[in-house]
Design a protein around this motif. Structure first.
Motif, short mmCIF file in Angstrom:
data_model
loop_
_atom_site.label_atom_id
_atom_site.label_comp_id
_atom_site.label_asym_id
_atom_site.label_seq_id
_atom_site.Cartn_x
_atom_site.Cartn_y
_atom_site.Cartn_z
N VAL A 46 4.45 -6.39 -2.24
CA VAL A 46 5.33 -5.23 -2.12
C VAL A 46 6.76 -5.69 -2.36
CG1 VAL A 46 6.24 -3.45 -0.59
CG2 VAL A 46 3.80 -4.02 -0.53
N ASP A 47 7.48 -4.96 -3.19
CA ASP A 47 8.89 -5.24 -3.45
C ASP A 47 9.63 -3.92 -3.55
OD1 ASP A 47 11.20 -6.68 -3.91
OD2 ASP A 47 10.87 -6.80 -6.07
N SER A 48 10.68 -3.77 -2.74
CA SER A 48 11.46 -2.51 -2.70
C SER A 48 10.54 -1.32 -2.44
CB SER A 48 12.23 -2.32 -4.02
OG SER A 48 13.12 -3.39 -4.25
N ASP A 49 9.62 -1.50 -1.48
CA ASP A 49 8.68 -0.46 -1.05
C ASP A 49 7.74 -0.02 -2.18
OD1 ASP A 49 9.69 -0.39 1.56
OD2 ASP A 49 11.28 0.99 0.96
N GLU A 50 7.60 -0.82 -3.20
CA GLU A 50 6.69 -0.51 -4.31
C GLU A 50 5.63 -1.61 -4.41
OE1 GLU A 50 6.70 -0.01 -9.20
OE2 GLU A 50 8.57 -0.33 -8.11
N GLU A 51 4.36 -1.18 -4.45
CA GLU A 51 3.29 -2.15 -4.61
C GLU A 51 3.21 -2.61 -6.06
OE1 GLU A 51 -0.41 -0.76 -3.15
OE2 GLU A 51 0.33 -0.32 -1.14
N LYS A 52 3.14 -3.92 -6.25
CA LYS A 52 3.09 -4.48 -7.59
C LYS A 52 1.89 -5.42 -7.72
CE LYS A 52 8.10 -4.23 -8.37
NZ LYS A 52 9.32 -4.98 -8.79
N HIS A 53 1.34 -5.48 -8.93
CA HIS A 53 0.22 -6.36 -9.23
C HIS A 53 0.49 -7.08 -10.54
CE1 HIS A 53 -1.38 -3.29 -6.50
NE2 HIS A 53 -2.24 -4.20 -6.10
N ILE A 54 0.36 -8.40 -10.50
CA ILE A 54 0.66 -9.24 -11.66
C ILE A 54 -0.52 -10.16 -11.92
CG2 ILE A 54 2.14 -11.09 -12.52
CD1 ILE A 54 4.46 -9.83 -11.09
N SER A 55 -0.86 -10.33 -13.20
CA SER A 55 -1.89 -11.28 -13.60
C SER A 55 -1.22 -12.46 -14.30
CB SER A 55 -2.90 -10.60 -14.54
OG SER A 55 -3.84 -11.54 -15.00
N LEU A 56 -1.56 -13.68 -13.87
CA LEU A 56 -1.05 -14.90 -14.47
C LEU A 56 -2.19 -15.66 -15.14
CD1 LEU A 56 0.73 -14.45 -11.66
CD2 LEU A 56 1.73 -16.61 -12.37
N VAL A 57 -1.97 -16.14 -16.35
CA VAL A 57 -2.94 -17.01 -17.00
C VAL A 57 -2.76 -18.41 -16.44
CG1 VAL A 57 -3.74 -17.96 -19.19
CG2 VAL A 57 -2.90 -15.60 -19.08
N ASP A 58 -3.85 -18.98 -15.91
CA ASP A 58 -3.77 -20.26 -15.19
C ASP A 58 -4.13 -21.41 -16.13
OD1 ASP A 58 -3.62 -22.21 -13.27
OD2 ASP A 58 -5.55 -21.73 -12.34
N ASP A 59 -3.18 -21.78 -16.98
CA ASP A 59 -3.38 -22.98 -17.80
C ASP A 59 -2.18 -23.91 -17.61
OD1 ASP A 59 -1.25 -22.27 -19.56
OD2 ASP A 59 -2.61 -21.03 -20.72
#
Length: 376
Positions: free
Chosen positions: A60-73
């Motif tokens: 949560v950032d600034s009362d907004e839910e966020k979702h991020i995908s990172l490539v793990d290489d």
């Protein structure tokens, strides 16, 4: 043009395509759609197609839910970041909780924002690779002084997503010892059947109480748990309960003695290279000890290292990179802002990955992209 190419060759080419192209190929012809939607294709695709590991991070950032995908290489981490838009149903859940990730599918679980029936919750299965989700009603949810857990996993033999619902006593640290234990109430839901059923399984003893933490590894769901011990005084010990998604059987996994009986520590779970990890948090020293289970053998745990950051406050460990390095939420300042770092257990240095938000809201899970749910 495909009329001049044998279908066997066409099917082999399709299996080599990335997920986004697979979705587009379903619109080419009825024969391609039928082939891609088959369970055989999904099994072969998961086996033949090597996918890079990804890490889903929610916060949560600034009362907004966020979702991020990172490539793990190792070459581009953490610079390959992609924002994900979660399904509308997940956004409607009240404080949704991730209860499992299996074969590229995520399962979130909670009440709807304005529930009309407080005994009913909703589980949402979500495949971020194909941007598809399925809602499942979870009935007969118990509340205080008892509790209901939902675990999620994909059967490795049939590729059929399953939910297991368990109702039993509440966390022993939260209840009065005078509250009687109730027998475990277990139901299983398979997506292919669309119904809840009570399986013929070895239901655990009612003296065992689950906690919230769980992991899904190689067709097994793991929960941290407590077990009542009756001697002169009523007390508890720590253990792990496992559920085999294929056979639908429960088993007890025993911890080393130092983790079983020490009441001054808090335990959490995670995964590292398809192995179960138990995190031992020492409240006095604010240090996390990392223990890994070897080859799925009960009580065969090896302590790998301690996570120690004397210059910053560790909020929690949200997961591990494929390299074995933990991803840690650090807490800074009086506003309890959180920042994610990768901890190097050899040098004890931390490397920031450029994700900040409200403290204690971060969660993460490793996954690979899959075509599961395409045919649902």
């Amino acid at each position: 043009m495909t009329d001049y190419i044998p279908f066997e060759i066409q099917s082999h080419i399709i299996k080599m395509l990335p997920i986004i192209s697979i979705v587009q190929c379903r619109s080419v012809s009825k024969s391609w759609k039928f082939f891609i939607d088959s369970s055989e294709f999904i099994t072969d695709y998961n086996v033949l197609h090597t996918q890079p590991q990804r890490i889903l991070i929610g916060y949560v950032d600034s009362d907004e839910e966020k979702h991020i995908s990172l490539v793990d290489d190792d070459d581009t981490f953490p610079w390959q970041k992609h924002s994900l838009s979660v399904p509308a149903t997940i956004k409607k859940l009240y404080e949704p909780r991730l209860v499992g990730c299996s074969q590229g599918l995520f399962c979130f679980f909670s009440y709807m924002e304005k529930p009309s029936d407080f005994e009913t919750k909703t589980a949402v299965l979500w495949n971020p690779a194909i941007r598809k989700s399925i809602d499942i009603v979870v009935p007969n949810v118990l509340d205080w002084p008892y509790q209901t857990f939902v675990g999620f996993g994909v059967c490795p033999r049939t590729n059929d997503p399953k939910l297991v619902k368990i109702s039993n006593n509440r966390n022993p640290l939260e209840i009065d010892y005078s509250i009687p234990c109730i027998p475990w109430q277990v139901e299983v839901f398979t997506l292919s059947s669309g119904i809840w059923r009570s399986p013929l399984i070895n239901v655990p003893r009612k003296a065992i109480v689950l906690s919230q933490s769980l992991e899904v590894i190689d067709g097994f769901i793991y929960w941290l748990a407590y077990k009542r011990i009756r001697n002169i005084d009523l007390t508890w010990c720590n253990l792990i309960m496992s559920f085999d998604v294929t056979s639908e059987e429960f088993n007890e996994v025993y911890l080393p003695n130092s983790l079983t009986y020490d009441r001054s520590i808090d335990l959490y779970s995670s995964t590292l290279k398809e192995s179960l990890v138990v995190l031992e948090f020492d409240n006095g020293r604010e240090v996390y000890g990392v223990w890994m289970m070897e080859h799925g053998v009960s009580k065969s745990f090896t302590k790998l290292y301690n996570i120690n950051t004397p210059n910053a406050w560790i909020g929690n460990v949200i997961g591990f990179r494929n390299s074995g390095e933990p991803i840690v939420q650090m807490i800074y300042g009086f506003e309890e802002r959180g920042a994610l770092v990768v901890y190097d257990p050899h040098s004890e240095n931390v490397n920031y990955i450029g994700i900040c938000g409200k403290g204690f809201t971060f969660f993460g899970s490793s996954y690979v992209e899959t075509p599961l749910l395409l045919n649902q």
